[in-house]
Design a protein around this motif. Structure first.
Motif, PDB file in Angstrom:
ATOM      1  N   MET A  91       0.828  -1.207   0.000  1.00 23.14           N
ATOM      2  CA  MET A  91       0.000   0.000   0.000  1.00 23.14           C
ATOM      3  C   MET A  91       0.863   1.258   0.000  1.00 23.14           C
ATOM      4  SD  MET A  91      -3.209  -0.675  -0.151  1.00 23.14           S
ATOM      5  CE  MET A  91      -4.075   0.695   0.550  1.00 23.14           C
ATOM      6  N   LEU A  92       1.954   1.254   0.783  1.00 26.55           N
ATOM      7  CA  LEU A  92       2.852   2.411   0.782  1.00 26.55           C
ATOM      8  C   LEU A  92       3.451   2.634  -0.596  1.00 26.55           C
ATOM      9  CD1 LEU A  92       4.720   2.078   4.188  1.00 26.55           C
ATOM     10  CD2 LEU A  92       3.321   3.994   3.428  1.00 26.55           C
ATOM     11  N   PHE A  93       3.841   1.548  -1.252  1.00 22.02           N
ATOM     12  CA  PHE A  93       4.414   1.651  -2.592  1.00 22.02           C
ATOM     13  C   PHE A  93       3.389   2.189  -3.576  1.00 22.02           C
ATOM     14  CE2 PHE A  93       5.243  -0.275  -6.764  1.00 22.02           C
ATOM     15  CZ  PHE A  93       6.487   0.277  -7.026  1.00 22.02           C
ATOM     16  N   LEU A  94       2.185   1.671  -3.532  1.00 18.80           N
ATOM     17  CA  LEU A  94       1.149   2.094  -4.477  1.00 18.80           C
ATOM     18  C   LEU A  94       0.683   3.528  -4.222  1.00 18.80           C
ATOM     19  CD1 LEU A  94      -0.980  -1.163  -4.633  1.00 18.80           C
ATOM     20  CD2 LEU A  94       0.558  -0.272  -6.388  1.00 18.80           C
ATOM     21  N   ASN A  95       0.751   3.979  -2.966  1.00 18.78           N
ATOM     22  CA  ASN A  95       0.328   5.340  -2.620  1.00 18.78           C
ATOM     23  C   ASN A  95       1.484   6.321  -2.562  1.00 18.78           C
ATOM     24  OD1 ASN A  95      -2.371   4.589  -2.346  1.00 18.78           O
ATOM     25  ND2 ASN A  95      -2.020   3.898  -0.266  1.00 18.78           N
ATOM     26  N   LYS A  96       2.642   5.910  -3.053  1.00 17.74           N
ATOM     27  CA  LYS A  96       3.839   6.754  -3.076  1.00 17.74           C
ATOM     28  C   LYS A  96       4.190   7.268  -1.682  1.00 17.74           C
ATOM     29  CE  LYS A  96       3.196   7.945  -7.818  1.00 17.74           C
ATOM     30  NZ  LYS A  96       2.258   8.582  -8.649  1.00 17.74           N
ATOM     31  N   GLY A  97       4.028   6.404  -0.673  1.00 13.47           N
ATOM     32  CA  GLY A  97       4.436   6.728   0.684  1.00 13.47           C
ATOM     33  C   GLY A  97       3.461   7.562   1.483  1.00 13.47           C
ATOM     34  N   SER A  98       2.294   7.874   0.938  1.00 14.67           N
ATOM     35  CA  SER A  98       1.371   8.738   1.671  1.00 14.67           C
ATOM     36  C   SER A  98       0.567   7.988   2.730  1.00 14.67           C
ATOM     37  CB  SER A  98       0.421   9.445   0.708  1.00 14.67           C
ATOM     38  OG  SER A  98      -0.405   8.509   0.045  1.00 14.67           O
ATOM     39  N   THR A 147      -2.498   2.337   4.740  1.00 12.22           N
ATOM     40  CA  THR A 147      -3.774   1.681   5.009  1.00 12.22           C
ATOM     41  C   THR A 147      -4.878   2.033   4.017  1.00 12.22           C
ATOM     42  OG1 THR A 147      -4.360   3.458   6.537  1.00 12.22           O
ATOM     43  CG2 THR A 147      -3.322   1.500   7.489  1.00 12.22           C
ATOM     44  N   THR A 148      -4.857   3.222   3.449  1.00 14.31           N
ATOM     45  CA  THR A 148      -5.933   3.627   2.542  1.00 14.31           C
ATOM     46  C   THR A 148      -5.364   4.121   1.218  1.00 14.31           C
ATOM     47  OG1 THR A 148      -5.945   5.879   3.380  1.00 14.31           O
ATOM     48  CG2 THR A 148      -7.432   4.318   4.439  1.00 14.31           C
ATOM     49  N   THR A 149      -6.201   4.095   0.213  1.00  9.36           N
ATOM     50  CA  THR A 149      -5.833   4.604  -1.098  1.00  9.36           C
ATOM     51  C   THR A 149      -6.738   5.793  -1.418  1.00  9.36           C
ATOM     52  OG1 THR A 149      -5.213   2.406  -1.836  1.00  9.36           O
ATOM     53  CG2 THR A 149      -5.587   4.042  -3.537  1.00  9.36           C
ATOM     54  N   PRO A 150      -6.183   6.988  -1.411  1.00  3.25           N
ATOM     55  CA  PRO A 150      -7.016   8.151  -1.735  1.00  3.25           C
ATOM     56  C   PRO A 150      -7.323   8.189  -3.246  1.00  3.25           C
ATOM     57  CG  PRO A 150      -4.761   8.833  -1.336  1.00  3.25           C
ATOM     58  CD  PRO A 150      -4.831   7.368  -1.058  1.00  3.25           C
ATOM     59  N   ILE A 151      -8.586   8.369  -3.559  1.00  2.00           N
ATOM     60  CA  ILE A 151      -9.014   8.413  -4.958  1.00  2.00           C
ATOM     61  C   ILE A 151      -9.674   9.750  -5.209  1.00  2.00           C
ATOM     62  CG2 ILE A 151     -10.518   7.389  -6.695  1.00  2.00           C
ATOM     63  CD1 ILE A 151     -10.247   4.752  -5.192  1.00  2.00           C
ATOM     64  N   THR A 152      -9.219  10.460  -6.239  1.00  2.00           N
ATOM     65  CA  THR A 152      -9.811  11.724  -6.616  1.00  2.00           C
ATOM     66  C   THR A 152     -10.680  11.504  -7.850  1.00  2.00           C
ATOM     67  OG1 THR A 152      -7.853  12.884  -5.806  1.00  2.00           O
ATOM     68  CG2 THR A 152      -9.320  14.099  -7.275  1.00  2.00           C
TER      69      THR A 152
END
Length: 91
Positions: free
Chosen positions: A68-75, A78-83
């Motif tokens: 998840m950290l890799f996919l979210n670029k370290g942000s 636990t969650t994936t923010p989607i705009t």
């Protein structure tokens, strides 16, 4: 994760022939790790491993958080923010 590990994982999942087509370099150490650890991990995930029952759960959560950290670029781990874009949407 290293490039060698990812290359060998692609080779393991898709075959060496596809890896050669894609021009993936070989990494012997990563190949050995993928060939031994991935089947054990899948056995655990399917609940079929008598060797690593509950203690392997922490490792599983650690791997999930790293992904998840890799996919979210370290942000977030636990969650994936989607705009959701607002342009080009019919009303």
């Amino acid at each position: 994760m290293t490039r060698g590990f990812l290359n060998e994982f692609v080779r393991y999942v898709l075959s060496n022939e596809v890896g050669d087509w894609l021009g993936l370099k070989r990494d012997c150490a990563a190949a050995a790790l993928v060939r031994t650890a991935w089947p054990a991990f899948i056995l655990f995930r399917e609940g079929l491993s008598p060797v690593m029952p509950g203690t392997f759960y922490m490792f599983d959560q650690f791997v999930r958080a790293l992904a998840m950290l890799f996919l979210n670029k370290g942000s977030s781990g636990t969650t994936t923010p989607i705009t959701v874009p607002t342009g080009n949407r019919p009303a």
